[in-house]
Design a protein around this motif. Structure first.
Motif, PDB file in Angstrom:
ATOM      1  N   ALA A 122       0.823  -1.205   0.000  1.00 22.00           N
ATOM      2  CA  ALA A 122       0.000   0.000   0.000  1.00 22.00           C
ATOM      3  C   ALA A 122       0.857   1.255   0.000  1.00 22.00           C
ATOM      4  CB  ALA A 122      -0.935  -0.011   1.218  1.00 22.00           C
ATOM      5  N   ILE A 123       1.869   1.292   0.840  1.00 17.28           N
ATOM      6  CA  ILE A 123       2.727   2.471   0.938  1.00 17.28           C
ATOM      7  C   ILE A 123       3.567   2.639  -0.333  1.00 17.28           C
ATOM      8  CG2 ILE A 123       4.698   3.476   2.174  1.00 17.28           C
ATOM      9  CD1 ILE A 123       3.496   2.118   4.734  1.00 17.28           C
ATOM     10  N   ILE A 124       4.172   1.564  -0.804  1.00 21.99           N
ATOM     11  CA  ILE A 124       5.024   1.633  -1.997  1.00 21.99           C
ATOM     12  C   ILE A 124       4.233   2.096  -3.216  1.00 21.99           C
ATOM     13  CG2 ILE A 124       6.367   0.238  -3.630  1.00 21.99           C
ATOM     14  CD1 ILE A 124       7.338  -1.399  -1.236  1.00 21.99           C
ATOM     15  N   SER A 125       2.955   1.760  -3.272  1.00 26.72           N
ATOM     16  CA  SER A 125       2.144   2.111  -4.450  1.00 26.72           C
ATOM     17  C   SER A 125       2.047   3.617  -4.674  1.00 26.72           C
ATOM     18  CB  SER A 125       0.746   1.504  -4.343  1.00 26.72           C
ATOM     19  OG  SER A 125      -0.028   2.157  -3.365  1.00 26.72           O
ATOM     20  N   TYR A 126       2.282   4.401  -3.642  1.00 22.89           N
ATOM     21  CA  TYR A 126       2.188   5.858  -3.763  1.00 22.89           C
ATOM     22  C   TYR A 126       3.522   6.518  -4.103  1.00 22.89           C
ATOM     23  CZ  TYR A 126      -2.531   5.578  -1.959  1.00 22.89           C
ATOM     24  OH  TYR A 126      -3.856   5.293  -1.806  1.00 22.89           O
ATOM     25  N   ILE A 127       4.591   5.746  -4.190  1.00 21.87           N
ATOM     26  CA  ILE A 127       5.912   6.334  -4.382  1.00 21.87           C
ATOM     27  C   ILE A 127       6.309   6.220  -5.854  1.00 21.87           C
ATOM     28  CG2 ILE A 127       8.317   6.279  -3.640  1.00 21.87           C
ATOM     29  CD1 ILE A 127       7.312   5.306  -0.942  1.00 21.87           C
ATOM     30  N   THR A 128       5.934   7.198  -6.620  1.00 21.68           N
ATOM     31  CA  THR A 128       6.193   7.345  -8.061  1.00 21.68           C
ATOM     32  C   THR A 128       5.612   6.201  -8.886  1.00 21.68           C
ATOM     33  OG1 THR A 128       8.353   6.240  -8.219  1.00 21.68           O
ATOM     34  CG2 THR A 128       8.346   8.569  -7.553  1.00 21.68           C
ATOM     35  N   LEU A 129       5.692   6.322 -10.170  1.00 22.22           N
ATOM     36  CA  LEU A 129       5.196   5.296 -11.083  1.00 22.22           C
ATOM     37  C   LEU A 129       5.982   3.999 -10.915  1.00 22.22           C
ATOM     38  CD1 LEU A 129       3.379   4.390 -13.414  1.00 22.22           C
ATOM     39  CD2 LEU A 129       5.036   5.393 -14.993  1.00 22.22           C
ATOM     40  N   ILE A 130       7.279   4.109 -10.709  1.00 25.94           N
ATOM     41  CA  ILE A 130       8.103   2.914 -10.512  1.00 25.94           C
ATOM     42  C   ILE A 130       7.674   2.189  -9.239  1.00 25.94           C
ATOM     43  CG2 ILE A 130      10.453   2.091 -10.037  1.00 25.94           C
ATOM     44  CD1 ILE A 130      11.397   4.404 -11.894  1.00 25.94           C
ATOM     45  N   LEU A 148     -13.331  10.784  -6.143  1.00 28.14           N
ATOM     46  CA  LEU A 148     -13.306   9.667  -7.087  1.00 28.14           C
ATOM     47  C   LEU A 148     -12.811   8.349  -6.505  1.00 28.14           C
ATOM     48  CD1 LEU A 148     -11.956  11.547 -10.228  1.00 28.14           C
ATOM     49  CD2 LEU A 148     -14.273  10.699  -9.864  1.00 28.14           C
ATOM     50  N   GLY A 149     -12.502   8.309  -5.234  1.00 27.42           N
ATOM     51  CA  GLY A 149     -11.934   7.108  -4.627  1.00 27.42           C
ATOM     52  C   GLY A 149     -12.779   5.864  -4.813  1.00 27.42           C
ATOM     53  N   GLU A 150     -14.080   5.984  -4.619  1.00 25.24           N
ATOM     54  CA  GLU A 150     -14.970   4.827  -4.813  1.00 25.24           C
ATOM     55  C   GLU A 150     -14.985   4.412  -6.278  1.00 25.24           C
ATOM     56  OE1 GLU A 150     -16.523   3.000  -2.582  1.00 25.24           O
ATOM     57  OE2 GLU A 150     -16.001   4.248  -0.848  1.00 25.24           O
ATOM     58  N   GLN A 151     -14.942   5.407  -7.173  1.00 22.89           N
ATOM     59  CA  GLN A 151     -14.921   5.114  -8.615  1.00 22.89           C
ATOM     60  C   GLN A 151     -13.641   4.379  -8.997  1.00 22.89           C
ATOM     61  OE1 GLN A 151     -18.347   5.958  -8.789  1.00 22.89           O
ATOM     62  NE2 GLN A 151     -17.622   5.880 -10.881  1.00 22.89           N
ATOM     63  N   PHE A 152     -12.517   4.748  -8.407  1.00 17.20           N
ATOM     64  CA  PHE A 152     -11.251   4.073  -8.716  1.00 17.20           C
ATOM     65  C   PHE A 152     -11.365   2.578  -8.425  1.00 17.20           C
ATOM     66  CE2 PHE A 152      -8.775   8.200  -7.568  1.00 17.20           C
ATOM     67  CZ  PHE A 152      -9.138   8.772  -8.771  1.00 17.20           C
ATOM     68  N   GLN A 153     -12.018   2.231  -7.318  1.00 21.63           N
ATOM     69  CA  GLN A 153     -12.178   0.825  -6.965  1.00 21.63           C
ATOM     70  C   GLN A 153     -13.005   0.092  -8.019  1.00 21.63           C
ATOM     71  OE1 GLN A 153     -10.451  -0.643  -4.397  1.00 21.63           O
ATOM     72  NE2 GLN A 153      -9.573   1.394  -4.382  1.00 21.63           N
ATOM     73  N   GLU A 154     -14.010   0.759  -8.531  1.00 18.19           N
ATOM     74  CA  GLU A 154     -14.866   0.157  -9.555  1.00 18.19           C
ATOM     75  C   GLU A 154     -14.148   0.093 -10.907  1.00 18.19           C
ATOM     76  OE1 GLU A 154     -18.061  -1.712 -11.195  1.00 18.19           O
ATOM     77  OE2 GLU A 154     -17.755  -1.285  -9.066  1.00 18.19           O
ATOM     78  N   TRP A 155     -13.547   1.205 -11.305  1.00 11.88           N
ATOM     79  CA  TRP A 155     -12.884   1.273 -12.622  1.00 11.88           C
ATOM     80  C   TRP A 155     -11.732   0.306 -12.750  1.00 11.88           C
ATOM     81  CZ3 TRP A 155     -12.379   7.324 -12.562  1.00 11.88           C
ATOM     82  CH2 TRP A 155     -13.637   7.890 -12.794  1.00 11.88           C
ATOM     83  N   PHE A 156     -10.987   0.112 -11.681  1.00 15.88           N
ATOM     84  CA  PHE A 156      -9.782  -0.715 -11.734  1.00 15.88           C
ATOM     85  C   PHE A 156      -9.962  -2.043 -11.002  1.00 15.88           C
ATOM     86  CE2 PHE A 156      -8.188   3.796 -11.701  1.00 15.88           C
ATOM     87  CZ  PHE A 156      -7.975   3.863 -13.069  1.00 15.88           C
ATOM     88  N   LYS A 157     -11.181  -2.555 -10.950  1.00 18.15           N
ATOM     89  CA  LYS A 157     -11.423  -3.792 -10.205  1.00 18.15           C
ATOM     90  C   LYS A 157     -10.704  -4.998 -10.805  1.00 18.15           C
ATOM     91  CE  LYS A 157     -15.910  -4.458 -12.372  1.00 18.15           C
ATOM     92  NZ  LYS A 157     -17.326  -4.364 -12.133  1.00 18.15           N
ATOM     93  N   GLY A 158     -10.239  -4.883 -12.039  1.00 22.13           N
ATOM     94  CA  GLY A 158      -9.484  -5.968 -12.662  1.00 22.13           C
ATOM     95  C   GLY A 158      -8.065  -6.102 -12.128  1.00 22.13           C
ATOM     96  N   ILE A 159      -7.647  -5.138 -11.327  1.00 21.57           N
ATOM     97  CA  ILE A 159      -6.267  -5.158 -10.777  1.00 21.57           C
ATOM     98  C   ILE A 159      -6.278  -5.892  -9.453  1.00 21.57           C
ATOM     99  CG2 ILE A 159      -4.432  -3.719  -9.830  1.00 21.57           C
ATOM    100  CD1 ILE A 159      -5.075  -1.679 -11.945  1.00 21.57           C
ATOM    101  N   ARG A 175      -5.074   0.393  -6.505  1.00 28.83           N
ATOM    102  CA  ARG A 175      -6.140   1.013  -7.305  1.00 28.83           C
ATOM    103  C   ARG A 175      -6.252   2.512  -7.037  1.00 28.83           C
ATOM    104  NH1 ARG A 175     -10.590  -3.526  -5.818  1.00 28.83           N
ATOM    105  NH2 ARG A 175      -9.840  -5.176  -7.197  1.00 28.83           N
ATOM    106  N   GLN A 176      -6.205   2.907  -5.779  1.00 28.53           N
ATOM    107  CA  GLN A 176      -6.312   4.324  -5.431  1.00 28.53           C
ATOM    108  C   GLN A 176      -5.162   5.118  -6.049  1.00 28.53           C
ATOM    109  OE1 GLN A 176      -8.877   5.952  -3.105  1.00 28.53           O
ATOM    110  NE2 GLN A 176      -9.736   4.178  -4.133  1.00 28.53           N
ATOM    111  N   SER A 177      -3.965   4.588  -5.921  1.00 30.55           N
ATOM    112  CA  SER A 177      -2.789   5.272  -6.448  1.00 30.55           C
ATOM    113  C   SER A 177      -2.852   5.395  -7.967  1.00 30.55           C
ATOM    114  CB  SER A 177      -1.525   4.517  -6.027  1.00 30.55           C
ATOM    115  OG  SER A 177      -0.382   5.152  -6.503  1.00 30.55           O
ATOM    116  N   LEU A 178      -3.269   4.335  -8.640  1.00 30.91           N
ATOM    117  CA  LEU A 178      -3.418   4.381 -10.094  1.00 30.91           C
ATOM    118  C   LEU A 178      -4.435   5.447 -10.494  1.00 30.91           C
ATOM    119  CD1 LEU A 178      -2.865   3.339 -12.941  1.00 30.91           C
ATOM    120  CD2 LEU A 178      -4.602   1.562 -12.529  1.00 30.91           C
TER     121      LEU A 178
END
Length: 107
Positions: free
Chosen positions: A12-20, A96-107, A42-45
């Motif tokens: 969770a934490i690493i997901s917010y640290i740049t695209l890499i 948009l946080g709830e939408q991110f979960q829906e839009w990226f549910k394939g991840i 999903r949130q970070s994306l």
């Protein structure tokens, strides 16, 4: 059992640290999926996508004030997401946080 929780929090934490960092978190999460890790990937994306879309729009409009406001807004979303990840919570970012979960549910 506690180790899985630690792994999820790390992802969770690493997901917010740049695209890499997001790519690394995605790979780590795919190896050992946790609800917390998946949520924040999903949130970070979503935050990154919003930032890119608005950067393109404000670039075309060439309005530095709009660009500054958008950048501050994306920074606030990023901070809120990162704080939620550090605390081990699954709090969606505003708007948009709830939408991110829906839009990226394939991840």
């Amino acid at each position: 059992m506690e180790k899985a929780s630690d792994d999820g929090k790390t992802v969770a934490i690493i997901s917010y640290i740049t695209l890499i960092g997001w790519i690394i978190a995605l790979i780590m999460n795919n190896g050992n999926k946790t609800p917390l890790g998946t949520f924040h990937v999903r949130q970070s994306l979503g935050i990154m996508c919003v930032g890119v879309v608005f950067a393109i729009i404000s670039g075309f409009l060439d309005l530095w004030i709009l660009s500054s406001i958008v950048n501050i807004g994306v920074l606030v979303l990023w901070i809120l997401g990162l704080v939620s990840a550090v605390q081990g919570e699954m709090k969606p970012v505003p708007l948009l946080g709830e939408q991110f979960q829906e839009w990226f549910k394939g991840i």
